[in-house]
Design a protein around this motif. Structure first.
Motif, short mmCIF file in Angstrom:
data_model
loop_
_atom_site.label_atom_id
_atom_site.label_comp_id
_atom_site.label_asym_id
_atom_site.label_seq_id
_atom_site.Cartn_x
_atom_site.Cartn_y
_atom_site.Cartn_z
N ASP A 10 39.21 29.93 49.12
CA ASP A 10 37.92 30.51 48.78
C ASP A 10 38.03 32.02 48.76
O ASP A 10 37.59 32.72 49.68
CB ASP A 10 36.86 30.05 49.78
N LEU A 11 38.62 32.55 47.68
CA LEU A 11 38.83 33.99 47.61
C LEU A 11 37.52 34.75 47.45
O LEU A 11 37.35 35.83 48.02
CB LEU A 11 39.77 34.32 46.43
N GLY A 12 36.59 34.19 46.66
CA GLY A 12 35.31 34.87 46.50
C GLY A 12 34.59 35.02 47.82
O GLY A 12 34.06 36.09 48.13
N GLY A 13 34.55 33.95 48.61
CA GLY A 13 33.90 34.01 49.91
C GLY A 13 34.62 34.95 50.86
O GLY A 13 33.99 35.67 51.63
N ALA A 14 35.97 34.94 50.81
CA ALA A 14 36.74 35.82 51.68
C ALA A 14 36.50 37.29 51.33
O ALA A 14 36.43 38.15 52.21
CB ALA A 14 38.23 35.48 51.59
N LEU A 15 36.37 37.59 50.04
CA LEU A 15 36.05 38.96 49.63
C LEU A 15 34.65 39.35 50.08
O LEU A 15 34.42 40.43 50.61
CB LEU A 15 36.15 39.09 48.11
N ALA A 16 33.70 38.44 49.87
CA ALA A 16 32.31 38.75 50.16
C ALA A 16 32.09 39.04 51.64
O ALA A 16 31.30 39.93 52.00
CB ALA A 16 31.41 37.60 49.71
N CYS A 17 32.79 38.31 52.51
CA CYS A 17 32.56 38.50 53.95
C CYS A 17 33.54 39.50 54.57
O CYS A 17 33.48 39.77 55.76
CB CYS A 17 32.64 37.17 54.69
N THR A 51 36.92 39.33 54.79
CA THR A 51 38.19 38.83 55.35
C THR A 51 39.37 39.45 54.63
O THR A 51 40.43 39.66 55.22
CB THR A 51 38.25 37.30 55.24
N ILE A 52 39.21 39.72 53.34
CA ILE A 52 40.23 40.39 52.54
C ILE A 52 39.56 41.51 51.75
O ILE A 52 38.35 41.51 51.56
CB ILE A 52 40.96 39.42 51.58
N GLU A 53 40.37 42.46 51.30
CA GLU A 53 39.85 43.56 50.49
C GLU A 53 40.05 43.33 49.00
O GLU A 53 39.25 43.79 48.18
CB GLU A 53 40.51 44.89 50.88
N VAL A 54 41.15 42.67 48.65
CA VAL A 54 41.52 42.48 47.25
C VAL A 54 42.00 41.04 47.08
O VAL A 54 42.55 40.45 48.02
CB VAL A 54 42.65 43.46 46.83
N ALA A 55 41.81 40.49 45.89
CA ALA A 55 42.26 39.12 45.64
C ALA A 55 42.89 39.01 44.25
O ALA A 55 42.47 39.69 43.31
CB ALA A 55 41.10 38.13 45.75
N VAL A 56 43.89 38.15 44.15
CA VAL A 56 44.47 37.77 42.87
C VAL A 56 44.41 36.26 42.78
O VAL A 56 44.89 35.56 43.68
CB VAL A 56 45.94 38.24 42.72
N THR A 57 43.81 35.75 41.72
CA THR A 57 43.67 34.30 41.58
C THR A 57 43.98 33.88 40.16
O THR A 57 43.81 34.67 39.21
CB THR A 57 42.25 33.84 41.98
N ALA A 106 45.78 33.14 45.46
CA ALA A 106 45.62 31.70 45.28
C ALA A 106 45.81 31.34 43.82
O ALA A 106 45.16 31.92 42.95
CB ALA A 106 44.25 31.23 45.77
N GLY A 107 46.73 30.43 43.55
CA GLY A 107 46.89 29.90 42.20
C GLY A 107 47.45 30.87 41.20
O GLY A 107 47.27 30.70 39.99
N SER A 108 48.16 31.91 41.64
CA SER A 108 48.71 32.90 40.73
C SER A 108 50.12 33.27 41.13
O SER A 108 50.38 33.58 42.29
CB SER A 108 47.84 34.16 40.70
N GLY A 109 51.01 33.27 40.15
CA GLY A 109 52.38 33.68 40.40
C GLY A 109 52.57 35.18 40.42
O GLY A 109 53.68 35.67 40.62
N LEU A 110 51.50 35.93 40.19
CA LEU A 110 51.59 37.39 40.18
C LEU A 110 51.46 38.00 41.57
O LEU A 110 51.66 39.20 41.74
CB LEU A 110 50.51 38.00 39.28
N GLY A 111 51.11 37.18 42.57
CA GLY A 111 50.80 37.71 43.88
C GLY A 111 51.89 38.57 44.49
O GLY A 111 51.65 39.70 44.94
N LEU A 166 46.13 33.92 53.00
CA LEU A 166 45.77 32.71 52.28
C LEU A 166 44.45 32.22 52.86
O LEU A 166 44.44 31.51 53.87
CB LEU A 166 46.86 31.64 52.43
N PRO A 167 43.33 32.58 52.26
CA PRO A 167 42.03 32.18 52.80
C PRO A 167 41.88 30.67 52.87
O PRO A 167 42.42 29.95 52.03
CB PRO A 167 41.03 32.79 51.80
N ARG A 168 41.16 30.20 53.86
CA ARG A 168 40.94 28.77 54.04
C ARG A 168 40.28 28.17 52.81
O ARG A 168 39.28 28.65 52.31
CB ARG A 168 40.05 28.54 55.26
N GLY A 169 40.90 27.09 52.29
CA GLY A 169 40.33 26.42 51.13
C GLY A 169 40.45 27.23 49.85
O GLY A 169 39.80 26.91 48.86
#
Length: 316
Positions: free
Chosen positions: A133-140, A142-148, A103-108, A128-131
């Motif tokens: 919300d990468l932090g929430g998606a990581l915490a629950c 839904t994803i293992e890694v995030a780039v923001t 989310a919000g990064s051209g490095l993805g 692409l997590p809803r809204g």
């Protein structure tokens, strides 16, 4: 009868669909069977979970209580199952699946490419997590890694269960059509573009307000900043109808040119994140290395950006 996860999934399905009939279709079971299960759930709990009538199904106070717990337990169990499977796969030499939120990064895209190279055989997918919300998606889980990407020095979403690493801080450039009077300049000031119509790619950070503040400091109030996806923004810039804020590190499309803004008044910081309890399941050093290599890849494919970084060694 004791409640299990299957019963909780039924309760959530009915609550979300608002109808036993619709929930049965979602769950892939017959309506009479779902109705019978709901009756058993009511008897097990000692009260009704839903009020069911011709208008559908509405949760009772008891139902609301069950739903609150179900919406915690079901994701937690899914996360447990995924983590166990990932650990077993890693012990067997199988890298398994890796879901990457961006989310919000051209490095993805470059980051995912690097992961594919570093983890041959792994099933690496982007989410692409809803809204955003990468932090929430990581915490629950839904994803293992995030780039923001966050505006300027803004921190990533705070969470006790998530670790964030800063990958880079990059300036934003301005995309001009190739015939623009400033297209061939090594840098351009915001003030020189005071009369332009501005575009930016949709962003979940404070970029719009930071842009307005930077313009005010440069001595002018900008026209409203429009939003457009990358393709639409390029098409608008190519015709000379607008200029656009862009991340450097990608080849200029035909007919347009990315030019640095003097003094780098607008910047974006890229962060890499993962769940703290995933250290035993993920090779975090490998994942960090992939992120840093992705940034180097971005610099390498944009000679102009590489030259800019040489002139500004304290940024980036």
């Amino acid at each position: 009868m004791e409640l299990d996860l299957r019963h909780l999934r039924m309760v959530v399905a009915v609550a979300e669909s608002g109808s036993v009939t619709k929930a049965a279709a979602v769950l892939g079971i017959a309506q009479p069977a779902l109705t019978a299960q709901l009756n058993r759930i009511d008897r097990a709990l000692g009260g009704s979970v839903f009020v069911r009538d011709r208008n559908g199904a509405r949760s009772t106070e008891l139902g609301d209580l069950v739903l609150r717990h179900a919406r915690v337990l079901l994701p937690a169990m899914a996360t447990l199952t995924d983590d166990v499977q990932r650990l077993v796969n890693s012990q067997d030499g199988d890298p398994g699946a890796l879901r990457v939120g961006v989310a919000g990064s051209g490095l993805g895209g470059l980051f995912v490419n690097r992961l594919h190279s570093a983890l041959p055989g792994a099933d690496v997918t982007t989410v692409l997590p809803r809204g955003d919300d990468l932090g929430g998606a990581l915490a629950c889980g839904t994803i293992e890694v995030a780039v923001t990407g966050m505006c300027s020095d803004a921190p990533p979403p705070a969470s006790e269960s998530v670790t964030w690493t800063r990958v880079s801080t990059d300036p934003l450039f301005v995309l001009l059509h190739e015939g623009h009077e400033y297209a061939d300049k090594p840098e351009v000031t915001l003030a020189e573009l005071a009369e332009e119509q501005w575009l930016s790619v949709p962003d979940h950070s404070c970029l719009a307000s930071c842009f307005v503040s930077a313009c005010v400091r440069a001595g002018f109030a900008p026209s409203a900043v429009g939003e457009a996806d990358w393709t639409t923004a390029v098409d608008q810039v190519r015709t000379g109808r607008a200029v656009a804020l862009v991340e450097p590190g990608q080849p200029d499309p035909p007919g347009v040119r990315a030019v640095p803004l003097t003094g780098a008044p607008l910047r974006r910081t890229h962060y890499l994140g993962w769940r703290r309890d995933a250290r035993g399941l993920l090779d975090t050093e490998l994942i960090e290395d992939a992120a840093f290599r992705a940034h180097r890849d971005a610099v390498a494919r944009s000679p102009q950006y590489g030259l800019w970084l040489e002139r500004h060694p304290n940024i980036g």
